[in-house]
Scaffold this motif. Sequence first.
Motif, PDB file in Angstrom:
ATOM      1  N   GLY A 190       0.812  -1.269  -0.219  1.00  0.00           N
ATOM      2  CA  GLY A 190       0.099   0.222   0.014  1.00  0.00           C
ATOM      3  C   GLY A 190       0.839   1.226   0.161  1.00  0.00           C
ATOM      4  N   LEU A 191       2.074   1.197   0.830  1.00  0.00           N
ATOM      5  CA  LEU A 191       2.630   2.411   0.796  1.00  0.00           C
ATOM      6  C   LEU A 191       3.530   2.718  -0.483  1.00  0.00           C
ATOM      7  CD1 LEU A 191       4.033   1.863   4.550  1.00  0.00           C
ATOM      8  CD2 LEU A 191       2.582   3.623   3.662  1.00  0.00           C
ATOM      9  N   LEU A 192       3.859   1.684  -1.008  1.00  0.00           N
ATOM     10  CA  LEU A 192       4.876   1.652  -2.263  1.00  0.00           C
ATOM     11  C   LEU A 192       3.988   2.120  -3.370  1.00  0.00           C
ATOM     12  CD1 LEU A 192       7.006  -1.422  -2.286  1.00  0.00           C
ATOM     13  CD2 LEU A 192       7.820   0.769  -2.405  1.00  0.00           C
ATOM     14  N   LEU A 193       2.743   1.722  -3.464  1.00  0.00           N
ATOM     15  CA  LEU A 193       1.763   1.954  -4.577  1.00  0.00           C
ATOM     16  C   LEU A 193       1.313   3.503  -4.593  1.00  0.00           C
ATOM     17  CD1 LEU A 193      -0.257  -1.315  -5.327  1.00  0.00           C
ATOM     18  CD2 LEU A 193       1.822  -0.474  -6.584  1.00  0.00           C
ATOM     19  N   THR A 194       1.161   3.794  -3.080  1.00  0.00           N
ATOM     20  CA  THR A 194       0.769   5.265  -2.942  1.00  0.00           C
ATOM     21  C   THR A 194       1.873   6.194  -3.463  1.00  0.00           C
ATOM     22  OG1 THR A 194      -0.506   4.483  -1.062  1.00  0.00           O
ATOM     23  CG2 THR A 194       0.223   6.798  -1.122  1.00  0.00           C
ATOM     24  N   ARG A 195       3.191   5.884  -3.137  1.00  0.00           N
ATOM     25  CA  ARG A 195       4.306   6.644  -3.439  1.00  0.00           C
ATOM     26  C   ARG A 195       4.409   6.922  -5.061  1.00  0.00           C
ATOM     27  NH1 ARG A 195       8.557   7.741   0.175  1.00  0.00           N
ATOM     28  NH2 ARG A 195       9.021   9.006  -1.510  1.00  0.00           N
ATOM     29  N   TRP A 196       4.153   5.669  -5.629  1.00  0.00           N
ATOM     30  CA  TRP A 196       4.178   5.719  -7.271  1.00  0.00           C
ATOM     31  C   TRP A 196       2.669   6.209  -8.017  1.00  0.00           C
ATOM     32  CZ3 TRP A 196       7.056   0.519  -6.539  1.00  0.00           C
ATOM     33  CH2 TRP A 196       8.347   0.780  -6.564  1.00  0.00           C
ATOM     34  N   SER A 197       1.679   6.111  -7.213  1.00  0.00           N
ATOM     35  CA  SER A 197       0.440   6.356  -7.901  1.00  0.00           C
ATOM     36  C   SER A 197       0.194   7.765  -8.653  1.00  0.00           C
ATOM     37  CB  SER A 197      -0.641   6.144  -6.599  1.00  0.00           C
ATOM     38  OG  SER A 197      -0.587   7.165  -5.718  1.00  0.00           O
ATOM     39  N   SER A 209       7.159  11.565 -18.258  1.00  0.00           N
ATOM     40  CA  SER A 209       6.958  10.052 -18.545  1.00  0.00           C
ATOM     41  C   SER A 209       8.037   9.245 -18.150  1.00  0.00           C
ATOM     42  CB  SER A 209       6.616   9.879 -19.689  1.00  0.00           C
ATOM     43  OG  SER A 209       5.313  10.778 -20.189  1.00  0.00           O
ATOM     44  N   PRO A 210       7.954   8.118 -17.392  1.00  0.00           N
ATOM     45  CA  PRO A 210       6.536   7.570 -16.896  1.00  0.00           C
ATOM     46  C   PRO A 210       6.346   8.166 -15.699  1.00  0.00           C
ATOM     47  CG  PRO A 210       8.246   6.433 -16.156  1.00  0.00           C
ATOM     48  CD  PRO A 210       8.762   7.243 -16.958  1.00  0.00           C
ATOM     49  N   GLY A 211       6.943   9.215 -15.106  1.00  0.00           N
ATOM     50  CA  GLY A 211       6.463   9.965 -13.866  1.00  0.00           C
ATOM     51  C   GLY A 211       6.564   9.318 -12.515  1.00  0.00           C
ATOM     52  N   SER A 215       6.602  11.337  -9.082  1.00  0.00           N
ATOM     53  CA  SER A 215       5.560  10.919  -8.000  1.00  0.00           C
ATOM     54  C   SER A 215       6.169  10.555  -6.642  1.00  0.00           C
ATOM     55  CB  SER A 215       4.634   9.544  -8.506  1.00  0.00           C
ATOM     56  OG  SER A 215       3.726   9.095  -7.514  1.00  0.00           O
ATOM     57  N   TRP A 216       7.387   9.738  -6.546  1.00  0.00           N
ATOM     58  CA  TRP A 216       8.006   9.207  -5.589  1.00  0.00           C
ATOM     59  C   TRP A 216       8.608  10.746  -4.832  1.00  0.00           C
ATOM     60  CZ3 TRP A 216       8.638   4.553  -3.606  1.00  0.00           C
ATOM     61  CH2 TRP A 216       9.438   4.304  -2.325  1.00  0.00           C
ATOM     62  N   ARG A 217       8.971  11.406  -5.522  1.00  0.00           N
ATOM     63  CA  ARG A 217       9.552  12.860  -4.856  1.00  0.00           C
ATOM     64  C   ARG A 217       8.378  13.926  -4.086  1.00  0.00           C
ATOM     65  NH1 ARG A 217      12.702  12.879  -9.569  1.00  0.00           N
ATOM     66  NH2 ARG A 217      11.297  14.274 -10.435  1.00  0.00           N
ATOM     67  N   LEU A 218       7.059  13.702  -4.911  1.00  0.00           N
ATOM     68  CA  LEU A 218       6.143  14.655  -4.548  1.00  0.00           C
ATOM     69  C   LEU A 218       5.488  14.133  -3.260  1.00  0.00           C
ATOM     70  CD1 LEU A 218       4.256  15.573  -7.950  1.00  0.00           C
ATOM     71  CD2 LEU A 218       5.458  17.050  -6.364  1.00  0.00           C
ATOM     72  N   SER A 219       5.345  12.712  -3.136  1.00  0.00           N
ATOM     73  CA  SER A 219       4.676  12.003  -1.804  1.00  0.00           C
ATOM     74  C   SER A 219       5.442  11.552  -0.778  1.00  0.00           C
ATOM     75  CB  SER A 219       4.007  10.879  -2.557  1.00  0.00           C
ATOM     76  OG  SER A 219       5.078   9.866  -2.710  1.00  0.00           O
TER      77      SER A 219
END
Length: 305
Positions: A190-197, A209-211, A215-219
């Motif tokens: 859940g944590l990993l997918l949230t970081r990449w979502s 892309s692929p972003g 996403s990892w930096r923003l979250s």
Amino acid sequence: MDTKFNKPKGFGEILDHTFSLSKNRFKDFFLILLIFMGPVFLLEAILQLFSGTSFFREVGKGNTWIEQNLSSFLDTGTFDSSDFGVDIGTIIVGLVSVVLALIAKAAILFAIDHLRKNEAYTVGSVIKQAFSRFWPMIGSNLLFGFITFWIIIFPIVMVTLTAVFGYMVNPILGVLGAILLFLGFAVGIGLLLTRWSFYFGSVVLDKESPGLGRSWRLSRKRTWALMGLYIIFYLIISSISFAIEMTFGSFLGNSVLLTLIVNIATLFTTMIFSVGYAVMYLDLKTRHDADDLKEMIEDYNTKTI
């Protein structure tokens, strides 16, 4: 710029902003989803009719009204080669709906970004913008799906092996170990997918892309709150879908009309999630930009001292 987008928001403020936008711009957002998903749902209904499903009320075997309704959902029927084409058509429709849903969500994301900037837009203009990011969206989603598949498969194999071999040694400890391992993997996934979502927002709005890296930096530092918001949205959407399906399914059975009603509800719940995702992503951008500005000011002050 809309002042609601201009400052970082807390957990409750994101939910409040999501429902406020969904209410005030309901016509635009729902129309976008209807343009893309409406024809797909209509084709799905036609395929159901060709397969022999009743339009108004589908009943199965049973002596009572309740038994007949329940069996209409459970009874899969015998294999019929004439239904093979309908099954293939259903699969194709499902794949097409996934692609069209991505474009619709991107259009909603563009619309909300225009609202953030106090810019005028039309449904047609944001749909055109969404199509301009078609191939980057497809590629990034395939990559994210591939990563998600393996992230989920590996823990399933590990938990299964732990349960089997642990049960051989000590049944109680084996089961407990498998449960604890499953819970640990579930939280980690859940944590990993949230970081990449939030790759999707990066691909659509920031054209990166692929972003996944962005996403990892923003979250960063917001993972638990974001995962909590995902859970809340899931519970809200699931509750609405379950209530509608149980209410209408109790007297319509597994009919074509029920499918249409459920699909209309799906448009509504998809709209809520799409708006919520956009608000979450733009909030992360606001926080990230503010942090970058602070770092620039600190670096400037350090150099001048």
